[in-house]
Each structure stands twice: as structure tokens, then as C-alpha cells.
Scaffold this active site. Structure first.
Site, short mmCIF file in Angstrom:
data_model
loop_
_atom_site.label_atom_id
_atom_site.label_comp_id
_atom_site.label_asym_id
_atom_site.label_seq_id
_atom_site.Cartn_x
_atom_site.Cartn_y
_atom_site.Cartn_z
N HIS A 134 71.91 14.05 38.77
CA HIS A 134 72.33 13.57 37.44
C HIS A 134 72.07 14.62 36.37
CE1 HIS A 134 73.28 9.71 39.15
NE2 HIS A 134 72.15 9.81 39.84
N ASN A 140 32.82 16.60 15.11
CA ASN A 140 33.85 16.40 16.13
C ASN A 140 34.70 15.23 15.66
OD1 ASN A 140 35.38 15.89 18.42
ND2 ASN A 140 33.71 14.90 19.52
N GLY A 141 36.00 15.44 15.53
CA GLY A 141 36.87 14.35 15.08
C GLY A 141 37.85 14.87 14.04
N TRP A 192 37.39 22.85 19.31
CA TRP A 192 38.81 22.81 19.65
C TRP A 192 39.52 22.61 18.32
CZ3 TRP A 192 43.06 19.47 19.42
CH2 TRP A 192 44.14 19.83 20.24
N GLU A 209 51.58 14.28 39.27
CA GLU A 209 50.22 14.81 39.12
C GLU A 209 50.15 16.26 39.61
OE1 GLU A 209 47.74 14.31 37.52
OE2 GLU A 209 46.16 15.41 38.51
N CYS A 238 35.75 19.24 20.88
CA CYS A 238 34.56 19.79 20.24
C CYS A 238 33.30 19.25 20.90
CB CYS A 238 34.49 19.52 18.75
SG CYS A 238 35.88 20.14 17.83
N LYS A 249 38.73 19.22 27.50
CA LYS A 249 38.54 18.21 28.52
C LYS A 249 38.65 16.79 27.96
CE LYS A 249 37.22 16.88 32.66
NZ LYS A 249 38.24 16.95 33.71
N LYS A 281 49.07 19.52 37.34
CA LYS A 281 47.98 20.42 37.75
C LYS A 281 48.45 21.87 37.71
CE LYS A 281 45.38 18.59 37.53
NZ LYS A 281 44.89 17.31 37.15
N ARG A 319 34.79 20.99 26.28
CA ARG A 319 35.33 20.10 25.24
C ARG A 319 36.13 20.88 24.20
NH1 ARG A 319 32.48 15.14 25.44
NH2 ARG A 319 33.35 14.65 23.41
N GLU A 373 49.02 23.13 34.04
CA GLU A 373 47.87 23.35 33.16
C GLU A 373 46.98 24.51 33.59
OE1 GLU A 373 45.34 19.38 34.55
OE2 GLU A 373 45.05 20.09 32.53
C1 AGP Z 1 44.40 16.51 33.56
O1 AGP Z 1 44.02 17.51 34.39
C2 AGP Z 1 43.87 16.52 32.20
N1 AGP Z 1 42.57 16.95 32.06
C3 AGP Z 1 44.27 15.32 31.33
O2 AGP Z 1 45.58 14.97 31.61
C4 AGP Z 1 43.39 14.07 31.40
O3 AGP Z 1 43.56 13.40 32.60
C5 AGP Z 1 43.76 13.16 30.21
O4 AGP Z 1 43.50 13.85 29.02
C6 AGP Z 1 43.02 11.85 30.22
O5 AGP Z 1 41.64 12.03 30.09
P1 AGP Z 1 40.64 10.87 30.41
O6 AGP Z 1 40.79 10.53 31.86
O7 AGP Z 1 39.29 11.43 30.09
O8 AGP Z 1 41.01 9.71 29.55
#
Ligand code: AGP
Length: 605
Positions: free
Chosen positions: A500, A98-99, A74, A477, A2, A600, A481, A27, A484
Site C-alpha cells: 500500500h 529537574n522538570g 537533559w 520494538e 535530569c 532514560k 532498539k 537521566r 535509538e
Molecule cells: C526504549 O529503549 C526507551 N528507553 C523508551 O522508549 C522507554 O521505554 C519509554 O521512554 C518509556 O519509559 P518507561 O518504561 O520508564 O515509562
């Protein structure tokens, strides 16, 4: 999660808020809304959908007022619909949140709210509680409300009979505030404030800020004036737009050479790693018996690379713990454990809570954070800022590689402080680190080739990524990527683990991405690749440019990575994988920067 904005002043509040909500949309983008207070009347315009949809609605409604609050959501409590969009209104109180209010059900019962609410949100309950306590004194109502709440919150609140004033209070969830040329502004993060001013402050937890046209006042919960600690925006605002790129993700991938240089250059003195600006004493690196990295998602993947580097080069044990699991595994951290918390936003709640716990256990700590003044930066003992600048795309790219750059610096400083390397070894390592930006530039220059190769996975339902050791960390990683931004199911597997169980999923034409960058693992990795090839898999291989491949074998898809020393191959390989994910998402016509269901900044547990 949010985004929050508030503005009061002589400017065009509607425009200021809509523009800011666009900057904060990363956000959360389930719904958006604004409220404007004008002559004792509050007008709310809100709807499910994006800020652009809200903008269209505003063109029809034409709201009036120069004091307002706005929100991009969100969804947590209650589905994605117009009613659950913020702002929420109860009597004369209009509120954005937000929260998460954990005890909202108890509060509903206590204040007899059943049947009196217009939405399913915990946030509207908070608005109703503020209204319950409001008898003309906003501070008292806010203070009494806050004392009843369990959970995390950043609230911005307007009262119909408090003209031109916005009040805000927070616990955990962030709020920054500032004075602009023609008013006062608050927001969830600096990105929305930076277009107006370079001076801002972080609202301390359990303090109330009041924004008026010409001043901001800060009070603690007992109603006493509190001092404001002003900060300066540390990035170039002209770099915060898309700068001609179709998506922020591409722009942020392309920025990597520059931001890595900006992250390492100030920390290299006379060719040696140097954290004197951060005032980190060498004892932090020499006294610890083990290291525990806490982080989530991409930041945790950076931690896994750090683990490989530190274990191999320093010889001390490193655990990398998903911050979201940290508290559930009876964590053992103590004064001999150096905790490294990594977070781009500096607001990820799981990382923050884990860090606070570790500090209570007496662990020394370093935070690697991108956003100046963020909660994690303030909760740690020492902070090393990555200078990635604002990362707007939900998928993290430049934050990850700048985190890696800091981990290389930490490794080198630790080796130096412990007297483990000769002068020559240290200079070789540092010289290689300084070469990273130009090597990444070479990968970026092959954009067209990578775009073409990304076609190998474009129409896949499932993709497997295989490698060992550091290559496996790179792929974890790379796989995140791809998942997502392209919605393709992809899994990174340690290639030795395939036999395995997972190899059962490899069938004719299954796309497999393999990364081979570590000399000591090469022959085993190539054998694993042959195993999947003989079951029909189509392999896209990422391998160093000078490696020779057996001419007798079928290599239809090979990408040659510019050569670096093995521990540094993470950098070019990761950037190539970021670009594959980006182009797949682009070619599928998806909203690259705002993948579905994501936000984000993850400020809820
Ligand atoms: C990755 O592309 C994501 N946006 C997510 O995994 C992100 O790295 C994770 O939520 C951690 O966020 P931060 O680095 O702001 O703590």
C-alpha cells in the site's frame, strides 16, 4: 530527565556527588555541575559535557566543602552550554532542578528578572523567585515560591547562610532521600542512594525535606512535621555495576534469563499464576469489559504483545494507547475498563498523567513498574513490580522482557479467573512461561553468530523490518532498539501493508529484517518476503529452528530461533533483535548506553 544529587555529612561530598552523578547520568548527559557550600560561601563548578568532563574540571579547581548539590542535565529550556548547566545561583540561593517551569516567562516579568539572569533556563528563574522570598527562613521562601509555580519540579536548594543544610521540594519529578552512615543524601532515584544504604524514602509531593549531617526532617507546606514512610531497596547493589561488560546494554541483555525467572517465580504457586502478594482480587480480571494499556516507547510495545495475547486467549477487547497521545484523543475509560499502565521507571509523565485521568474516571488499574515506590506505582490501584533490577542503559531490554513476563502471567490469571482454560491448558501455558529463561539463554549463547549477522545492517542508511501479527509487534520494538542505539533509520511494517505504499522504498540491496514465528501467518509472511526479495532486497530472516525453508530459494542470512509455542516466540525473537541493535552500535563505535538526545527517564511532556 535530569539527575539530582545532594549530600551533607562528614564524607567527601565532591567524590560522593561525582560518583552519584555517574550513576544518574542516564537521566541526561548534556551538562553536569556541582555546588559546595563551605563557611558561608558556595562554589559552583559546572560545564557542558559529561560527568567525566566535570570530574576533570574538579581535579583542577579542587572544590572544598562537605555539603553540596549536583546535577546532570537533559536540556529543555536553553541550549547545551556551560551557562545553562546547573546549579544556578541567584543571591544567596543555589538551586538544581529537574522538570519544567511552564510559567517562567510570567515569573520573569512579575519579578523583574529580564537582564538579571545568567542563563536561558526556567530553573534559574525559580532560583530568583526563591531569592525574592528569602529573608532567612528557607521553609517560607520555598513554600511561597512553590505556590507561584506552574509545571513539574524537583528542586534541591542551598542557602549561603544555612550551613550544612540542603532543602528539597517536588511536584511530579522524583526525589528520594536517606540517611547514610556519615550523613544524609537525596537523589532523583534509588540507584544513587543504594551504594550507601538500603533504607530510603520517597519525598512526598509538595513537602519540604531538610537534610542535615545527622538527620532528615520532613514538613508539609504549612510547616507542620510530616511522617516519613521508609522503604527498602529491593535490588542487589553488587549487581548494579557493569560487571565486566563494556556497556550496560550488553550486561542487561545477558541478565534476562535471571531477571525473568525472578519476576515470574514468586508469582507462580502450585503451577498457577498467583497475585496474592500484590493483593489483586480476581474480580479485577473478571469484571472488566475491556482493557486499556497506557505506556510509552518500549513499554507500549510490551503492551501491544499483551493485547495480542489477551484478545486471542481471553476474547476481550484491548486498546493500547501511547500515553503521550492519550489525553488528546478524548479517552473513553470507565469503571468497566481495566487500565494497565506499564513503565520501567514508573516516572514517565505522560503515563502518570493518563493513569491519574483514568482513575478519576473510575477505572480499576494495575501498574507494571520496575522501580519500587515510583510515582506510577503509587498512583495506581495495584502494582506488579518487574524484578529487572536497575536498568541503566537508555535502551530498554530486560525491563521489556520482564514486562512481557508479567503480561503472560496476567493473561493466565485472567483465563483462570474466568474459567476459560482446562487445568491442562493452564499447566501447559505456565510450563512454557517457565521455560522462557532457558530458551533466552540459548539465544544469548549464539552471541557470536548474531554479531556476525548484524553485519547485514551495519552500513545501512535505512532498514525495513517486516512481519504480521505478533511478529509485527516484535519488530516495532526491534526497530526502536536499532534506531535509538545505532542511529540507522529503521521502520517496522506490517508486511501486508507494504504493497500500500512502502514497497516503493525497497530497492536493490535494501536490508530487510523479517521475523516469521507464527504458524498461522507463515505462508503469508513468506510471500511478502519474496515480494521484497524480487525487488532486490537483502533479507535477514529470523525463523523457528524446525521450520523448513524451500531449498530453491535464496536465503543468505537466516537466524534460527529456539522453538517455543507460538505466543512465546516473542521472547527469543526480541532478544535476538536486541543483540543485533547492540552489535551494530558497538561496531559503529557509538556510546551504546547513552545515545544522543535521549534520556532514560522522560519526566517532561
Ligand atoms: C526504549 O529503549 C526507551 N528507553 C523508551 O522508549 C522507554 O521505554 C519509554 O521512554 C518509556 O519509559 P518507561 O518504561 O520508564 O515509562
Amino acid at each position: 530527565m535530569c539527575g539530582i544529587i545532594g549530600y551533607t555529612g562528614n564524607g567527601n561530598a565532591e567524590k560522593i556527588m561525582l560518583d552519584a552523578l555517574e550513576l544518574l547520568e542516564y537521566r541526561g548527559y548534556d551538562s553536569a555541575g556541582i555546588a559546595l557550600l563551605h563557611q558561608g560561601r558556595t562554589q559552583i563548578i559546572k560545564r557542558a559535557g559529561r560527568v567525566k568532563d566535570l570530574r576533570k574540571l574538579c581535579e583542577t579547581v579542587k572544590p572544598v566543602g562537605c555539603c553540596g548539590i549536583g546535577h546532570t542535565r537533559w536540556a529543555t529550556h536553553g541550549g547545551v552550554c556551560d551557562e545553562n548547566a546547573h546549579p544556578h545561583r541567584f543571591g544567596p540561593v543555589t538551586l538544581i532542578h529537574n522538570g519544567i517551569i511552564e510559567n517562567y516567562r510570567e515569573l520573569m516579568e512579575k519579578y523583574h528578572l529580564e537582564g538579571r539572569l545568567a542563563s536561558e533556563t526556567d530553573s534559574e528563574v525559580a532560583a530568583a523567585v526563591v531569592e525574592h522570598f528569602y529573608t532567612g527562613d528557607p521553609y517560607s521562601a520555598i513554600r511561597r515560591t512553590v505556590l507561584k509555580l506552574k509545571g513539574t519540579f524537583a528542586f534541591a536548594i542551598m542557602f549561603d547562610d544555612q550551613p550544612d543544610k540542603i532543602f528539597a521540594v517536588r511536584n511530579v519529578s522524583p526525589i528520594v532521600a536517606a540517611l547514610t552512615q556519615d550523613g544524609a543524601i537525596l537523589a532523583s532515584d534509588v540507584a544513587a542512594v543504594a551504594p550507601f544504604t538500603t533504607d530510603y524514602f520517597v519525598l512526598p509531593e509538595f513537602h519540604v525535606v531538610c537534610l542535615e549531617k545527622e538527620k532528615v526532617s520532613l514538613f508539609d507546606l504549612s510547616g507542620d512535621h510530616a511522617q516519613i514512610d521508609w522503604l527498602k531497596v529491593d535490588w542487589d547493589v553488587s549487581r548494579s555495576g557493569k560487571c565486566g561488560y563494556p556497556f550496560y546494554m550488553e550486561k542487561e541483555i545477558m541478565e534476562q534469563p535471571q531477571v525473568i525467572r525472578e519476576t515470574i517465580a514468586p508469582r507462580i504457586r502450585d503451577g498457577r499464576p498467583d497475585f496474592s502478594a500484590e493483593q489483586i482480587p480476581d474480580s479485577l480480571f473478571t469484571d472488566c469489559k475491556r482493557i486499556c494499556v497506557i505506556a510509552c516507547g518500549t513499554a507500549m510495545h510490551a503492551g501491544l504483545v499483551g493485547k495480542s495475547l489477551i484478545q486471542a486467549m481471553i476474547g476481550i477487547h484491548v486498546d493500547v494507547v501511547m500515553a503521550s497521545e492519550f489525553m488528546y484523543n478524548d479517552p473513553v475509560v470507565d469503571k468497566d475498563t481495566l487500565v494497565i499502565a506499564i513503565s520501567q521507571s514508573g516516572e514517565t509523565i505522560d503515563t502518570l498523567e493518563a493513569l491519574k485521568f483514568a482513575r478519576k474516571c473510575g477505572s480499576p488499574s494495575i501498574c507494571v513498574v520496575n522501580v519500587m515506590g515510583a510515582s506510577i506505582a503509587r498512583a495506581g490501584e495495584y502494582v506488579i513490580y518487574t524484578h529487572a533490577g536497575p536498568e541503566i542503559a537508555v535502551a530498554s531490554t530486560k525491563a521489556y522482557t520482564t514486562q512481557l513476563a508479567v503480561l503472560y502471567l496476567i493473561t493466565a490469571r485472567m483465563a483462570m479467573a474466568r474459567g476459560l482454560w482446562s487445568g491442562e491448558e493452564l499447566s501447559d501455558f505456565m510450563a512454557e512461561l517457565e521455560r522462557v529463561p532457558q530458551v533466552i539463554r540459548r539465544v544469548l549463547d549464539t552471541k557470536e553468530e548474531i554479531h556476525r549477522l548484524s553485519g547485514a545492517v551495519l552500513n545501512a542508511r535505512d532498514v525495513f523490518m517486516i512481519g504480521r501479527g505478533l511478529d509485527y509487534s516484535i519488530l516495532l520494538e526491534g526497530s526502536l532498539k536499532l534506531k535509538e542505539v545505532s542511529y540507522i533509520h529503521s521502520e517496522a511494517y506490517a508486511s501486508g501493508e507494504l504493497k500500500h505504499g512502502t514497497i516503493a522504498l525497497i530497492t536493490e540491496d535494501t536490508p530487510v529484517i523479517a521475523v516469521v514465528t507464527q504458524e498461522k501467518l507463515k505462508s503469508k509472511e513468506l510471500s511478502n518476503i519474496r515480494e521484497v526479495q524480487s525487488r532486490g532486497a537483502r533479507v535477514l530472516l529470523l525463523i523457528k529452528e524446525n521450520e523448513t525453508l524451500d531449498a530453491g530459494e535464496q536465503w543468505s542470512c537466516v537466524y534460527r530461533l529456539p522453538q517455543m509455542k507460538d505466543p512465546f516466540m516473542v521472547m527469543p525473537a526480541s532478544v535476538a533483535l536486541q543483540m543485533i541493535a547492540y552489535f551494530v552500535s558497538l561496531d559503529k563505535g557509538l556510546d551504546v548506553d547513552k545515545p544522543r538526545n535521549l534520556a532514560k527517564v522522560v519526566t517532561v511532556e
